[in-house]
Motif scaffolding. Structure first.
Motif, PDB file in Angstrom:
ATOM      1  N   ASP A 150       0.910  -1.176  -0.077  1.00 11.75           N
ATOM      2  CA  ASP A 150      -0.088   0.125  -0.193  1.00 11.75           C
ATOM      3  C   ASP A 150       0.935   1.236  -0.131  1.00 11.75           C
ATOM      4  O   ASP A 150       1.779   1.326   0.707  1.00 11.75           O
ATOM      5  N   PRO A 151       0.893   2.205  -0.847  1.00 13.04           N
ATOM      6  CA  PRO A 151       1.719   3.036  -1.020  1.00 13.04           C
ATOM      7  C   PRO A 151       1.659   4.322   0.260  1.00 13.04           C
ATOM      8  O   PRO A 151       2.636   5.003   0.298  1.00 13.04           O
ATOM      9  N   ALA A 152       0.549   4.290   0.871  1.00 15.16           N
ATOM     10  CA  ALA A 152       0.426   4.817   2.293  1.00 15.16           C
ATOM     11  C   ALA A 152       1.071   4.271   3.377  1.00 15.16           C
ATOM     12  O   ALA A 152       0.957   4.926   4.524  1.00 15.16           O
ATOM     13  N   ALA A 153       1.564   3.213   3.189  1.00 16.06           N
ATOM     14  CA  ALA A 153       2.135   2.290   4.357  1.00 16.06           C
ATOM     15  C   ALA A 153       3.485   2.825   4.534  1.00 16.06           C
ATOM     16  O   ALA A 153       4.183   3.127   3.830  1.00 16.06           O
ATOM     17  N   GLU A 154       3.924   2.561   5.920  1.00 13.61           N
ATOM     18  CA  GLU A 154       5.104   2.973   6.415  1.00 13.61           C
ATOM     19  C   GLU A 154       6.207   1.940   6.030  1.00 13.61           C
ATOM     20  O   GLU A 154       7.408   2.564   5.750  1.00 13.61           O
ATOM     21  N   LEU A 155       6.022   0.747   5.829  1.00 11.35           N
ATOM     22  CA  LEU A 155       7.305  -0.077   5.756  1.00 11.35           C
ATOM     23  C   LEU A 155       8.001   0.044   4.403  1.00 11.35           C
ATOM     24  O   LEU A 155       9.035  -0.061   4.219  1.00 11.35           O
ATOM     25  N   PRO A 156       6.953   0.251   3.173  1.00 14.49           N
ATOM     26  CA  PRO A 156       7.809   0.502   1.768  1.00 14.49           C
ATOM     27  C   PRO A 156       8.587   1.668   1.839  1.00 14.49           C
ATOM     28  O   PRO A 156       9.656   2.045   1.170  1.00 14.49           O
ATOM     29  N   THR A 157       8.213   2.832   2.586  1.00 12.82           N
ATOM     30  CA  THR A 157       8.888   4.100   2.536  1.00 12.82           C
ATOM     31  C   THR A 157      10.092   3.899   3.411  1.00 12.82           C
ATOM     32  O   THR A 157      11.302   4.313   2.792  1.00 12.82           O
ATOM     33  N   ALA A 158      10.048   3.278   4.611  1.00 17.37           N
ATOM     34  CA  ALA A 158      11.399   2.951   5.276  1.00 17.37           C
ATOM     35  C   ALA A 158      12.321   2.057   4.379  1.00 17.37           C
ATOM     36  O   ALA A 158      13.458   2.233   4.732  1.00 17.37           O
ATOM     37  N   ALA A 159      11.826   1.038   3.715  1.00 12.19           N
ATOM     38  CA  ALA A 159      12.552   0.209   3.100  1.00 12.19           C
ATOM     39  C   ALA A 159      13.404   1.102   1.948  1.00 12.19           C
ATOM     40  O   ALA A 159      14.518   0.867   1.718  1.00 12.19           O
ATOM     41  N   THR A 218       0.694   0.703  -7.253  1.00 15.08           N
ATOM     42  CA  THR A 218      -0.027   0.406  -6.155  1.00 15.08           C
ATOM     43  C   THR A 218      -0.491  -0.765  -6.177  1.00 15.08           C
ATOM     44  O   THR A 218      -1.035  -1.520  -6.883  1.00 15.08           O
ATOM     45  N   PHE A 219      -0.184  -1.675  -4.733  1.00 14.72           N
ATOM     46  CA  PHE A 219      -0.512  -3.070  -4.654  1.00 14.72           C
ATOM     47  C   PHE A 219       0.333  -3.968  -5.544  1.00 14.72           C
ATOM     48  O   PHE A 219      -0.339  -5.128  -5.882  1.00 14.72           O
ATOM     49  N   SER A 220       1.595  -3.484  -6.182  1.00 18.14           N
ATOM     50  CA  SER A 220       2.149  -4.221  -7.068  1.00 18.14           C
ATOM     51  C   SER A 220       3.646  -4.051  -6.828  1.00 18.14           C
ATOM     52  O   SER A 220       4.008  -2.885  -6.711  1.00 18.14           O
ATOM     53  N   THR A 221       4.360  -5.275  -6.723  1.00 15.43           N
ATOM     54  CA  THR A 221       5.709  -5.411  -6.592  1.00 15.43           C
ATOM     55  C   THR A 221       6.255  -5.937  -7.684  1.00 15.43           C
ATOM     56  O   THR A 221       5.815  -6.697  -8.758  1.00 15.43           O
ATOM     57  N   ALA A 222       7.818  -6.394  -7.539  1.00 13.65           N
ATOM     58  CA  ALA A 222       8.364  -7.046  -8.569  1.00 13.65           C
ATOM     59  C   ALA A 222       8.286  -8.730  -8.343  1.00 13.65           C
ATOM     60  O   ALA A 222       8.626  -9.586  -9.129  1.00 13.65           O
ATOM     61  N   VAL A 223       7.527  -9.075  -7.369  1.00 10.51           N
ATOM     62  CA  VAL A 223       7.192 -10.512  -7.060  1.00 10.51           C
ATOM     63  C   VAL A 223       6.072 -10.979  -8.189  1.00 10.51           C
ATOM     64  O   VAL A 223       5.102 -10.373  -8.196  1.00 10.51           O
ATOM     65  N   GLU A 224       6.455 -11.973  -8.774  1.00  9.12           N
ATOM     66  CA  GLU A 224       5.335 -12.552  -9.941  1.00  9.12           C
ATOM     67  C   GLU A 224       4.352 -13.421  -8.922  1.00  9.12           C
ATOM     68  O   GLU A 224       4.848 -13.992  -7.719  1.00  9.12           O
ATOM     69  N   PRO A 283       1.941   6.561  -6.400  1.00 10.51           N
ATOM     70  CA  PRO A 283       1.739   5.228  -6.508  1.00 10.51           C
ATOM     71  C   PRO A 283       2.710   4.115  -6.057  1.00 10.51           C
ATOM     72  O   PRO A 283       2.730   2.987  -5.635  1.00 10.51           O
ATOM     73  N   VAL A 284       3.888   4.638  -5.693  1.00  6.62           N
ATOM     74  CA  VAL A 284       5.002   3.887  -5.036  1.00  6.62           C
ATOM     75  C   VAL A 284       5.718   4.949  -4.130  1.00  6.62           C
ATOM     76  O   VAL A 284       5.501   6.218  -4.013  1.00  6.62           O
ATOM     77  N   PRO A 285       6.787   4.466  -3.226  1.00  6.03           N
ATOM     78  CA  PRO A 285       7.543   5.457  -2.391  1.00  6.03           C
ATOM     79  C   PRO A 285       8.058   6.415  -3.112  1.00  6.03           C
ATOM     80  O   PRO A 285       8.855   6.218  -3.863  1.00  6.03           O
ATOM     81  N   VAL A 286       7.863   7.765  -2.789  1.00  9.06           N
ATOM     82  CA  VAL A 286       8.712   8.888  -3.594  1.00  9.06           C
ATOM     83  C   VAL A 286      10.071   9.298  -2.927  1.00  9.06           C
ATOM     84  O   VAL A 286       9.978  10.093  -2.086  1.00  9.06           O
ATOM     85  N   ARG A 287      11.030   8.848  -3.766  1.00  6.50           N
ATOM     86  CA  ARG A 287      12.364   9.637  -3.501  1.00  6.50           C
ATOM     87  C   ARG A 287      12.624  10.845  -4.000  1.00  6.50           C
ATOM     88  O   ARG A 287      12.359  10.736  -5.456  1.00  6.50           O
ATOM     89  N   LEU A 288      13.124  11.786  -3.457  1.00  3.76           N
ATOM     90  CA  LEU A 288      13.431  13.030  -4.222  1.00  3.76           C
ATOM     91  C   LEU A 288      14.902  13.361  -4.095  1.00  3.76           C
ATOM     92  O   LEU A 288      15.245  14.109  -3.128  1.00  3.76           O
ATOM     93  N   PRO A 289      15.726  12.933  -5.065  1.00  8.61           N
ATOM     94  CA  PRO A 289      17.188  13.301  -5.094  1.00  8.61           C
ATOM     95  C   PRO A 289      17.408  14.898  -4.986  1.00  8.61           C
ATOM     96  O   PRO A 289      18.350  15.313  -4.501  1.00  8.61           O
ATOM     97  N   ALA A 290      16.335  15.626  -5.669  1.00  5.37           N
ATOM     98  CA  ALA A 290      16.747  16.908  -5.396  1.00  5.37           C
ATOM     99  C   ALA A 290      16.421  17.573  -4.236  1.00  5.37           C
ATOM    100  O   ALA A 290      17.431  18.466  -3.967  1.00  5.37           O
ATOM    101  N   VAL A 291      15.777  17.114  -3.542  1.00  2.00           N
ATOM    102  CA  VAL A 291      15.619  17.614  -1.847  1.00  2.00           C
ATOM    103  C   VAL A 291      16.946  17.083  -1.143  1.00  2.00           C
ATOM    104  O   VAL A 291      17.420  17.781  -0.468  1.00  2.00           O
ATOM    105  N   GLU A 292      17.345  16.115  -1.476  1.00  2.00           N
ATOM    106  CA  GLU A 292      18.385  15.453  -0.950  1.00  2.00           C
ATOM    107  C   GLU A 292      19.741  16.383  -1.342  1.00  2.00           C
ATOM    108  O   GLU A 292      20.683  16.809  -0.471  1.00  2.00           O
ATOM    109  N   ASP A 293      20.004  16.821  -2.594  1.00  2.00           N
ATOM    110  CA  ASP A 293      20.965  17.719  -3.060  1.00  2.00           C
ATOM    111  C   ASP A 293      20.799  19.010  -2.453  1.00  2.00           C
ATOM    112  O   ASP A 293      21.740  19.863  -2.215  1.00  2.00           O
ATOM    113  N   ALA A 294      19.663  19.236  -1.902  1.00  2.00           N
ATOM    114  CA  ALA A 294      19.546  20.597  -1.360  1.00  2.00           C
ATOM    115  C   ALA A 294      19.932  20.595   0.111  1.00  2.00           C
ATOM    116  O   ALA A 294      20.231  21.732   0.710  1.00  2.00           O
TER     117      ALA A 294
END
Length: 289
Positions: free
Chosen positions: A121-130, A157-163, A224-235
């Protein structure tokens, strides 16, 4: 409501579980904690013909730090067990904190770490932490075993690389830098709800210059997935993570985040909330460095 009828089996090896998942004659679903699957069965949003219970596979219940210093969490490890583990709390406190925000104690005592990750679930905590902790996922199937990085693991959303014929067997978390700080912040309507928006932050301090050497910033509830923002990191990198740097990072987040409107919040509300949480999380993470 009640689920449609299904068969149940509890294999004792990963090989047996994979063989059952690969049965083309009937649809099979993995069950461990069942905190997401059972409600879906009861509402008949899922109608598998076979449930494959993986909790009796000994190797999937392992939780340990290996010889290279990496944390390895098997697919049957409950969330509460991981959050209470001394090695996790000392070496990966962001992970323990993220688990502590999942639902309520009853949920965490039954739900598994890998189950939440595989459900995604894209609102869940663990995918973001991972993603923030640069985790890797070990996936086993009829074609063998493969490892997928967190940023490639979450597909939609509700989809991963696991077949469908594969099993997520283990989540692996590398050790964090020596001089690091972390924070996990989220905005919820009520305690225990899914996050309207949230952010995980890990900062590394350069002790020679007293500036941020590296940064990882990942948002939940913002796409729909955890959103990493490299531009924020660069700032943030190369700064003292002070008022001006935090304001610049917040402006970048406001400009780059593109969350959706839904019944819970508008996109603008989520953007504003994410920027506010980012400043708070970065402040806390820097204090912990």
């Amino acid at each position: 409501m009640k689920p449609t009828s299904f068969d149940y089996t509890a294999p004792s090896t990963v090989g047996e579980a994979v063989a059952l998942l690969g049965d083309e004659e009937r649809e099979a679903k993995v069950v461990a904690g069942g905190q997401s699957l059972i409600p879906m069965l009861n509402m008949r949003l899922a109608r598998p013909e076979l449930l494959v219970d993986i909790t009796r596979i000994p190797e999937l219940g392992r939780l340990h730090v290996d010889g290279s210093g990496e944390l390895r969490i098997g697919a049957a490890v409950r969330q509460a067990r991981a959050a209470a583990d001394g090695a996790v709390r000392e070496g990966w406190p962001l992970l323990a904190a993220a688990i502590g925000r999942i639902g309520h104690p009853q949920i965490r005592h039954r739900g598994t770490v890998c189950g939440s990750l595989a459900h995604h679930d894209p609102a869940a905590e663990l995918p973001t932490a991972a993603v923030c902790l640069d985790a890797r996922f070990v996936i086993t199937g009829p074609r063998g075993t493969r490892t997928v990085g967190a940023e490639d693991f979450f597909v939609a959303t509700f989809s991963t690389a696991v077949e469908a014929d594969e099993l997520l067997t283990e989540a692996v978390f590398p050790p964090l830098p020596a001089h690091h700080g972390w924070a996990f912040e989220e905005l919820t309507r009520r305690h225990g709800d899914f996050a309207t928006v949230g952010v995980a932050v890990v900062l590394e301090r350069d002790t020679a210059t007293d500036t941020a050497r590296s940064a990882r910033v990942v948002f939940c509830g913002a796409g729909p997935v955890p959103v990493r923002l490299p531009a924020v990191e660069d700032a943030l990198v190369g700064t003292d993570v002070g008022e001006h740097a935090l304001a610049a990072a917040a402006r970048v987040a406001l400009a780059r985040l593109t969350p959706a409107d839904d019944v819970h919040a508008t996109a603008e509300y989520r953007r504003e909330g994410a920027a506010h949480l980012l400043v708070r999380a970065c402040t806390t993470a820097w204090e912990r460095c």
